[in-house]
Design a protein around this motif. Structure first.
Motif, mmCIF file in Angstrom:
data_model
loop_
_atom_site.group_PDB
_atom_site.id
_atom_site.type_symbol
_atom_site.label_atom_id
_atom_site.label_comp_id
_atom_site.label_asym_id
_atom_site.label_seq_id
_atom_site.Cartn_x
_atom_site.Cartn_y
_atom_site.Cartn_z
ATOM 1 N N UNK A 372 0.807 -1.219 0.000
ATOM 2 C CA UNK A 372 0.000 0.000 0.000
ATOM 3 C C UNK A 372 0.838 1.266 0.000
ATOM 4 N N UNK A 373 2.119 1.145 0.286
ATOM 5 C CA UNK A 373 2.980 2.329 0.332
ATOM 6 C C UNK A 373 3.103 2.946 -1.056
ATOM 7 N N UNK A 374 3.282 4.273 -1.132
ATOM 8 C CA UNK A 374 3.452 4.923 -2.442
ATOM 9 C C UNK A 374 4.653 4.375 -3.184
ATOM 10 N N UNK A 375 4.569 4.390 -4.501
ATOM 11 C CA UNK A 375 5.678 3.936 -5.329
ATOM 12 C C UNK A 375 6.833 4.917 -5.306
ATOM 13 N N UNK A 376 7.931 4.580 -5.981
ATOM 14 C CA UNK A 376 9.116 5.452 -5.964
ATOM 15 C C UNK A 376 8.842 6.777 -6.655
ATOM 16 N N UNK A 377 9.480 7.812 -6.148
ATOM 17 C CA UNK A 377 9.371 9.119 -6.774
ATOM 18 C C UNK A 377 10.257 9.160 -8.014
ATOM 19 N N UNK A 378 9.789 9.808 -9.083
ATOM 20 C CA UNK A 378 10.636 9.890 -10.288
ATOM 21 C C UNK A 378 11.871 10.728 -10.016
ATOM 22 N N UNK A 379 12.948 10.469 -10.743
ATOM 23 C CA UNK A 379 14.162 11.271 -10.527
ATOM 24 C C UNK A 379 13.929 12.721 -10.896
ATOM 25 N N UNK A 380 14.632 13.614 -10.215
ATOM 26 C CA UNK A 380 14.526 15.037 -10.497
ATOM 27 C C UNK A 380 15.162 15.346 -11.846
#
Length: 398
Positions: A372-380
């Motif tokens: 249920x945790x959010x997926x990875x954030x996209x790279x900046x």
């Protein structure tokens, strides 16, 4: 569990190699739990209450002892502080720079992109390389009968062909030396990015920030790439007191150094099963720390009390912690139903027996938390997966 020559300690200084080995050994099978609270306080520099010998503690007030001039007492006090500080500085090992506190209340840690990519670069700077492996057959476990698991004869862990969904878990040293200290396996999840291992493989007085998973590893080749955590989940009871009944961890992972893609699409994934009855035939697999191919054994997963499973088969050494305990293998893919991982009692067992925390309601809740945790954030924008900070591999240790 395995002996090796250790350089003698001189003047209270802990050699760097010994410090690194101590970190890895905390994730090996059969090691003792973390230091007691008193030892931990001393190692972290926490103040220790002074014992005052005089009545009412008068000797700790700064007033001179009977018969000793005050200036002498003050001089002795300063000398004691200086000497004591020097001893602590020389004798206390520094905190590992690749541990992070995370969130102890939820048992989770949000990994940074830089840590993951640098850890993967450290593995590739050693004797390992990525090389595409064969495509994985589509799972057919819903349409075929599972393979009956006859016990191994002789009853001994033996070299096995690598399985795409099972791999070695690395924790590169601070000098860039790649060391795989545990085993993990890909498990089914909605996002297709989840792996399972033992909690002691990823958290020991802090979350390990440099972890790399190499599924299907063999002969120095990572055929399905290197994968690093985006989030790590363990039970808070493992963090608070290393409860062996909760020695399980789930990691959300991403491909190191590149965007997109799901690990389960490349490797396939083990099904996960909770509340499985004890006494079922099972297969246990793990990567010894000194080998790049796995060992495996088939026997029964028996009950060791209400919260542990016991798998009696010799031959699972250090490095196999976190290895999957599978039932109902699919004859096409070789994947099965995950009912445990090497861990739990005695750090996972010894040379003759392996243990696992039972996959009951608590592990099911941990699994639900992880998916249920959010997926990875996209790279900046402008981010590059650089190997900055990765030092050249160290010379082989004798």
């Amino acid at each position: 569990m395995s002996g090796s020559g250790v350089a003698p300690v001189s003047d209270g200084v802990l050699p760097a190699d010994a410090a690194r080995r101590r970190l890895v050994e905390t994730s090996e099978r059969g090691t003792v739990p973390a230091d007691s609270a008193g030892g931990a306080a001393e190692g972290t520099g926490a103040p220790v209450a002074e014992v005052c010998p005089g009545p009412g503690g008068s000797a700790c007030t700064g007033r001179g002892r009977p018969g000793v001039p005050l200036r002498v007492t003050l001089a002795l006090g300063v000398l004691t502080v200086v000497v004591g500080s020097t001893v602590l500085a020389l004798g206390s090992p520094s905190r590992d720079p690749f541990l992070a506190p995370g969130n102890s209340a939820t048992g989770s840690y949000l990994a940074t992109r830089a840590d993951g990519d640098q850890a993967a670069a450290a593995v590739l700077a050693g004797p390992y390389r990525e090389q595409p492996g064969p495509p994985v057959a589509a799972a057919r476990h819903n349409s075929v009968m599972a393979v009956p698991l006859a016990a191994s004869r002789p009853l001994l862990a033996a070299p096995a062909a690598p399985s795409p969904a099972i791999g070695a878990l690395f924790s590169p040293d601070d000098d860039g030396t790649p060391v795989h200290h545990c085993t993990a396996s890909v498990v089914q999840s909605p996002a297709g990015d989840l792996i399972a291992t033992a909690a002691h493989c990823v958290h020991d007085d802090g979350f390990r920030t440099r972890l790399v998973f190499a599924p299907g590893l063999h002969d120095g080749i990572a055929p399905y790439g290197l994968w690093v955590p985006t989030r790590i989940h363990v039970d808070p009871r493992w963090i608070s007191d290393r409860d062996p009944d909760h020695d399980v961890a789930f990691l959300r992972v991403r491909r190191a150094g590149r965007a997109g893609g799901r690990i389960a699409d490349l490797t396939g994934a083990e099904r996960i099963r909770f509340d499985t009855a004890a006494g079922r035939p099972a297969q246990l697999t793990g990567y010894p720390e000194d080998q790049d191919t796995p060992v495996s054994c088939r026997h029964t997963a028996d009950a060791q009390g209400p919260a542990q499973l016991r798998f009696t088969c010799p031959g699972f050494p250090n490095g196999t912690s976190g290895g999957p305990m599978l039932t109902d293998l699919d004859p096409v893919t070789g994947t099965g139903a995950l009912i445990g991982v090497i861990g739990g009692l005695d750090g996972g067992g010894d040379d003759f027996v392996s243990y696992s925390s039972r996959f009951g309601p608590d592990v099911a809740a941990l699994y639900r938390q992880a998916v249920a945790a959010p997926g990875p954030r996209p790279p900046q924008p402008g981010y590059r997966a650089a190997a900055s900070g990765v030092r050249p591999p160290a010379a082989p240790r004798s």
